[in-house]
Design a protein around this motif. Structure first.
Motif, PDB file in Angstrom:
ATOM      1  N   VAL A  20      76.380  62.278  69.342  1.00  0.00           N
ATOM      2  CA  VAL A  20      75.805  61.240  70.202  1.00  0.00           C
ATOM      3  C   VAL A  20      74.706  60.523  69.422  1.00  0.00           C
ATOM      4  N   ASP A  21      74.281  59.363  69.897  1.00  0.00           N
ATOM      5  CA  ASP A  21      73.138  58.680  69.288  1.00  0.00           C
ATOM      6  C   ASP A  21      71.956  58.795  70.254  1.00  0.00           C
ATOM      7  N   PHE A  22      71.181  59.865  70.044  1.00  0.00           N
ATOM      8  CA  PHE A  22      69.954  60.075  70.832  1.00  0.00           C
ATOM      9  C   PHE A  22      68.737  59.618  70.026  1.00  0.00           C
ATOM     10  N   ASN A  23      68.946  58.604  69.190  1.00  0.00           N
ATOM     11  CA  ASN A  23      67.849  58.053  68.386  1.00  0.00           C
ATOM     12  C   ASN A  23      67.033  57.138  69.293  1.00  0.00           C
ATOM     13  N   VAL A  24      66.186  57.769  70.105  1.00  0.00           N
ATOM     14  CA  VAL A  24      65.430  57.037  71.128  1.00  0.00           C
ATOM     15  C   VAL A  24      64.024  56.723  70.628  1.00  0.00           C
ATOM     16  N   THR A  35      67.455  54.989  77.412  1.00  0.00           N
ATOM     17  CA  THR A  35      68.741  54.293  77.602  1.00  0.00           C
ATOM     18  C   THR A  35      69.884  54.982  76.851  1.00  0.00           C
ATOM     19  N   ARG A  36      69.624  55.331  75.597  1.00  0.00           N
ATOM     20  CA  ARG A  36      70.717  55.898  74.796  1.00  0.00           C
ATOM     21  C   ARG A  36      71.151  57.269  75.317  1.00  0.00           C
ATOM     22  N   ILE A  37      70.227  58.019  75.897  1.00  0.00           N
ATOM     23  CA  ILE A  37      70.616  59.324  76.460  1.00  0.00           C
ATOM     24  C   ILE A  37      71.478  59.089  77.697  1.00  0.00           C
ATOM     25  N   SER A  58      72.813  64.949  67.088  1.00  0.00           N
ATOM     26  CA  SER A  58      72.279  63.586  66.953  1.00  0.00           C
ATOM     27  C   SER A  58      71.293  63.515  65.794  1.00  0.00           C
ATOM     28  N   HIS A  59      71.019  62.283  65.356  1.00  0.00           N
ATOM     29  CA  HIS A  59      69.871  62.091  64.468  1.00  0.00           C
ATOM     30  C   HIS A  59      68.737  61.530  65.308  1.00  0.00           C
ATOM     31  N   LEU A  60      67.525  61.588  64.758  1.00  0.00           N
ATOM     32  CA  LEU A  60      66.371  60.919  65.369  1.00  0.00           C
ATOM     33  C   LEU A  60      65.521  60.408  64.212  1.00  0.00           C
ATOM     34  N   GLY A  61      65.354  59.101  64.144  1.00  0.00           N
ATOM     35  CA  GLY A  61      64.550  58.509  63.084  1.00  0.00           C
ATOM     36  C   GLY A  61      65.192  58.667  61.716  1.00  0.00           C
ATOM     37  N   ARG A  62      64.341  58.547  60.697  1.00  0.00           N
ATOM     38  CA  ARG A  62      64.847  58.637  59.327  1.00  0.00           C
ATOM     39  C   ARG A  62      64.045  59.663  58.519  1.00  0.00           C
ATOM     40  N   PRO A  63      64.247  60.986  58.804  1.00  0.00           N
ATOM     41  CA  PRO A  63      63.468  62.027  58.113  1.00  0.00           C
ATOM     42  C   PRO A  63      63.882  62.244  56.657  1.00  0.00           C
ATOM     43  N   VAL A 117      70.204  66.218  62.881  1.00  0.00           N
ATOM     44  CA  VAL A 117      71.111  66.425  61.740  1.00  0.00           C
ATOM     45  C   VAL A 117      70.577  65.788  60.453  1.00  0.00           C
ATOM     46  N   ARG A 118      69.636  64.842  60.570  1.00  0.00           N
ATOM     47  CA  ARG A 118      69.087  64.225  59.350  1.00  0.00           C
ATOM     48  C   ARG A 118      67.985  65.057  58.702  1.00  0.00           C
ATOM     49  N   PHE A 119      67.738  66.273  59.207  1.00  0.00           N
ATOM     50  CA  PHE A 119      66.845  67.195  58.495  1.00  0.00           C
ATOM     51  C   PHE A 119      67.570  67.768  57.273  1.00  0.00           C
ATOM     52  N   PHE A 146      78.052  55.317  69.199  1.00  0.00           N
ATOM     53  CA  PHE A 146      78.359  53.965  68.727  1.00  0.00           C
ATOM     54  C   PHE A 146      77.237  53.413  67.843  1.00  0.00           C
ATOM     55  N   GLY A 147      75.978  53.688  68.249  1.00  0.00           N
ATOM     56  CA  GLY A 147      74.834  53.155  67.501  1.00  0.00           C
ATOM     57  C   GLY A 147      74.784  53.597  66.049  1.00  0.00           C
ATOM     58  N   ALA A 148      75.495  54.679  65.723  1.00  0.00           N
ATOM     59  CA  ALA A 148      75.511  55.187  64.348  1.00  0.00           C
ATOM     60  C   ALA A 148      76.908  55.087  63.735  1.00  0.00           C
ATOM     61  N   ALA A 149      77.808  54.344  64.392  1.00  0.00           N
ATOM     62  CA  ALA A 149      79.202  54.284  63.937  1.00  0.00           C
ATOM     63  C   ALA A 149      79.364  53.513  62.630  1.00  0.00           C
ATOM     64  N   HIS A 150      78.334  52.726  62.264  1.00  0.00           N
ATOM     65  CA  HIS A 150      78.417  51.993  60.992  1.00  0.00           C
ATOM     66  C   HIS A 150      77.922  52.848  59.825  1.00  0.00           C
ATOM     67  N   ARG A 151      77.587  54.103  60.104  1.00  0.00           N
ATOM     68  CA  ARG A 151      77.136  55.019  59.058  1.00  0.00           C
ATOM     69  C   ARG A 151      78.248  56.017  58.750  1.00  0.00           C
ATOM     70  N   ALA A 152      78.562  56.208  57.458  1.00  0.00           N
ATOM     71  CA  ALA A 152      79.543  57.231  57.065  1.00  0.00           C
ATOM     72  C   ALA A 152      78.768  58.477  56.674  1.00  0.00           C
ATOM     73  N   SER A 370      74.673  46.418  74.463  1.00  0.00           N
ATOM     74  CA  SER A 370      75.160  47.361  73.457  1.00  0.00           C
ATOM     75  C   SER A 370      74.070  48.341  73.056  1.00  0.00           C
ATOM     76  N   THR A 371      74.459  49.608  72.860  1.00  0.00           N
ATOM     77  CA  THR A 371      73.502  50.623  72.410  1.00  0.00           C
ATOM     78  C   THR A 371      73.313  50.568  70.895  1.00  0.00           C
ATOM     79  N   GLY A 372      74.085  49.739  70.220  1.00  0.00           N
ATOM     80  CA  GLY A 372      73.972  49.657  68.767  1.00  0.00           C
ATOM     81  C   GLY A 372      73.514  48.283  68.320  1.00  0.00           C
ATOM     82  N   GLY A 373      72.443  48.233  67.533  1.00  0.00           N
ATOM     83  CA  GLY A 373      72.007  46.967  66.950  1.00  0.00           C
ATOM     84  C   GLY A 373      72.823  46.676  65.700  1.00  0.00           C
ATOM     85  N   GLY A 374      72.551  47.456  64.653  1.00  0.00           N
ATOM     86  CA  GLY A 374      73.277  47.295  63.390  1.00  0.00           C
ATOM     87  C   GLY A 374      74.781  47.450  63.584  1.00  0.00           C
ATOM     88  N   ALA A 375      75.177  48.433  64.410  1.00  0.00           N
ATOM     89  CA  ALA A 375      76.617  48.688  64.604  1.00  0.00           C
ATOM     90  C   ALA A 375      77.303  47.496  65.262  1.00  0.00           C
TER      91      ALA A 375
HETATM   92  O1  LIG Z   1      68.902  52.910  65.961  1.00  0.00           O
HETATM   93  C1  LIG Z   1      69.942  52.731  65.323  1.00  0.00           C
HETATM   94  O2  LIG Z   1      70.264  51.531  64.780  1.00  0.00           O
HETATM   95  P1  LIG Z   1      69.814  50.061  65.413  1.00  0.00           P
HETATM   96  O3  LIG Z   1      68.302  49.991  65.409  1.00  0.00           O
HETATM   97  O4  LIG Z   1      70.427  49.072  64.446  1.00  0.00           O
HETATM   98  O5  LIG Z   1      70.430  49.983  66.786  1.00  0.00           O
HETATM   99  C2  LIG Z   1      70.967  53.807  65.121  1.00  0.00           C
HETATM  100  O6  LIG Z   1      70.558  55.026  65.729  1.00  0.00           O
HETATM  101  C3  LIG Z   1      71.228  54.012  63.642  1.00  0.00           C
HETATM  102  O7  LIG Z   1      70.054  54.432  62.998  1.00  0.00           O
HETATM  103  P2  LIG Z   1      69.874  54.134  61.446  1.00  0.00           P
HETATM  104  O8  LIG Z   1      69.745  52.620  61.281  1.00  0.00           O
HETATM  105  O9  LIG Z   1      68.618  54.884  61.030  1.00  0.00           O
HETATM  106  O10 LIG Z   1      71.107  54.651  60.738  1.00  0.00           O
END
Ligand SMILES: O=C(OP(=O)(O)O)[C@H](O)COP(=O)(O)O
Ligand SMILES: Nc1ncnc2c1ncn2[C@@H]1O[C@H](COP(=O)(O)OP(=O)(O)O)[C@@H](O)[C@H]1O
Length: 394
Positions: A20-24, A35-37, A58-63, A117-119, A146-152, A370-375
């Motif tokens: 899931v994308d719980f990057n809140v 929202t993402r939860i 999930s990931h949270l932030g960029r550790p 998971v990004r630890f 979905f918010g992290a779907a553009h990441r491999a 959309s829950t994804g910006g970059g995605a």
């Molecule tokens: O918040 C996110 O991206 P977003 O700010 O582009 O919507 C996603 O969780 C992806 O996180 P990342 O851009 O650190 O890979």
């Protein structure tokens, strides 16, 4: 969508690894927007109701591959438990013996949340060993992030090569809504592009010119186009090296018969502050030592009319510096026009546009946020999202 979803597989009694994308957003350890939860709840509830043993990741932030105490997922587990109305077990690791033991203890309908998971350095490197370690915890992989779907990454892509892999409901909805917008749009189809990230949005504009009937430009990126028309932009945001590209887009729009809307008037300020001196000027009269921070009243009405006449609107990026009330009028007008236009299907993408809609109290009036910006941007550019590609075909 041509990918399998959780509806297409048996989940009862299975250990399900659900990304899931719980990057809140968090402030001082507290979640400021859940929202993402909430967006992942339909999938989690389905898995619970159908007797799966649910392992959430999930990931949270960029550790960056290290343990960062503030980026642990404990507050997220607590919030998820409140929303589900049932306990959520949380481990302090995402792989290893503690996790294996917690998974072995799961009964049908139980929910476990793994640590960020990004630890682990292997996550963003898509390390096959980490992907295999994740896979060994489960019988089935579900991607609802979905918010992290553009990441491999190992938990978004690598793991899918080791297990049956299907999409969750949020992933399915995002792909369907955004896909429909691009492949079979209701017309007139209007795209509104604003914000500040000119570089990030150039590819999207190029791709959208092949699809839309109307393209509306606003926000900080408008001034590169204004400059391309030969007007002075004063101290407004400008990407000098993109002026030629902006010109070529305006030519492409003409060739394709796309109506290209630019601000006709703007609000200029003598400094970047809410209490700056401001005035409204025509687009060809921006004073050399002032900066344009919002679209003007005539432009607001023009854009409102275009929105009213549209059947589908995709909006990415605010029209001005909406964080300051003085320069929020343009963004508010667009949000209100979308909220009022009952026959217009509205799709909002991008963190700041979604935040603006939320701030104006209009989020529930939009058809899809959309829950994804970059995605969502990469999807609209026509790029394949690795987290989706890796799932099993129908
Ligand atoms: O918040 C996110 O991206 P977003 O700010 O582009 O919507 C996603 O969780 C992806 O996180 P990342 O851009 O650190 O890979
Ligand atoms: N005229 C402008 N000048 C400078 N910054 C602007 C202007 N209009 C909008 N912005 C800024 O753009 C930012 C959002 O840009 P961006 O990140 O591209 O949007 P999104 O997150 O919606 O994709 C906001 O913080 C806003 O203040």
């Amino acid at each position: 969508m041509n990918k399998k979803t959780i509806r297409d597989v048996e989940v009862r009694g299975k250990r399900v690894f659900c990304r899931v994308d719980f990057n809140v957003p968090m402030e001082a350890g507290a979640i400021t927007d859940d929202t993402r939860i909430r967006a992942a709840l339909p999938t989690i509830a389905y898995l619970i109701e159908h007797g799966a043993k649910v392992i959430l990741a999930s990931h949270l932030g960029r550790p960056k591959g290290k343990v960062v105490e503030e980026l642990r997922l404990d507050a997220v587990a607590k919030r998820l438990g409140e929303l589900l109305g049932r306990p959520v077990v949380k481990t302090d690791e995402a792989v290893g013996d503690e996790v294996k033991a917690a998974v072995a203890n799961l009964h049908e309908g139980d929910v476990l949340l793994l640590e960020n998971v990004r630890f682990y350095p292997g996550e963003e490197k898509n390390d096959p060993e980490l992907a295999r370690a994740f896979a060994e915890l489960a019988d089935l992989y579900v991607n609802d992030a979905f918010g992290a779907a553009h990441r491999a990454h190992a938990s978004t892509e690598g793991i899918a090569h080791h297990l049956p892999a299907v999409a969750g409901f949020l992933m399915e909805k995002e792909i369907e809504v955004l896909g429909k917008a691009l492949s079979n749009p209701d017309r007139p189809f209007t795209a509104i592009i604003g914000g500040a990230k000119v570089k990030d949005k150039i590819g999207v504009i190029d791709n959208l010119l092949d699809k839309v009937d109307n393209l509306i430009i606003g926000g900080g990126l408008a001034y590169t186009f204004v400059k391309a028309l030969g007007h002075d932009v004063g101290k407004s945001l400008l990407e000098e090296d993109k002026i030629e590209l902006a010109k070529s887009f305006m030519e492409k729009a003409k060739e394709k018969g796309v109506r290209f809307y630019m601000p006709v008037d703007v609000v200029v300020a003598d400094r970047f502050a809410n209490d700056a001196n401001t005035k409204v000027v025509p687009i060809d009269a921006i004073p050399s030592d002032w900066e344009a921070l919002d679209i003007g009243p005539q432009t607001r009405e023009l854009y409102r009319d275009v929105i009213r006449q549209s059947k589908l609107v995709v909006w990415n990026g605010p029209m001005g510096v909406f964080e300051m009330e003085t320069f929020a009028h343009g963004t508010r007008t667009v949000a209100e026009a979308l909220a009022e236009a009952a026959d217009t299907y509205s799709v909002i993408g991008g963190g700041d546009s979604a935040a603006a809609v939320e701030k104006f109290g209009l989020a529930d009036k939009m058809d899809h946020i959309s829950t994804g910006g970059g995605a969502s941007l990469e999807f609209m550019e026509g790029k394949q999202l690795p987290g989706v590609v890796a799932l099993n075909d129908k």
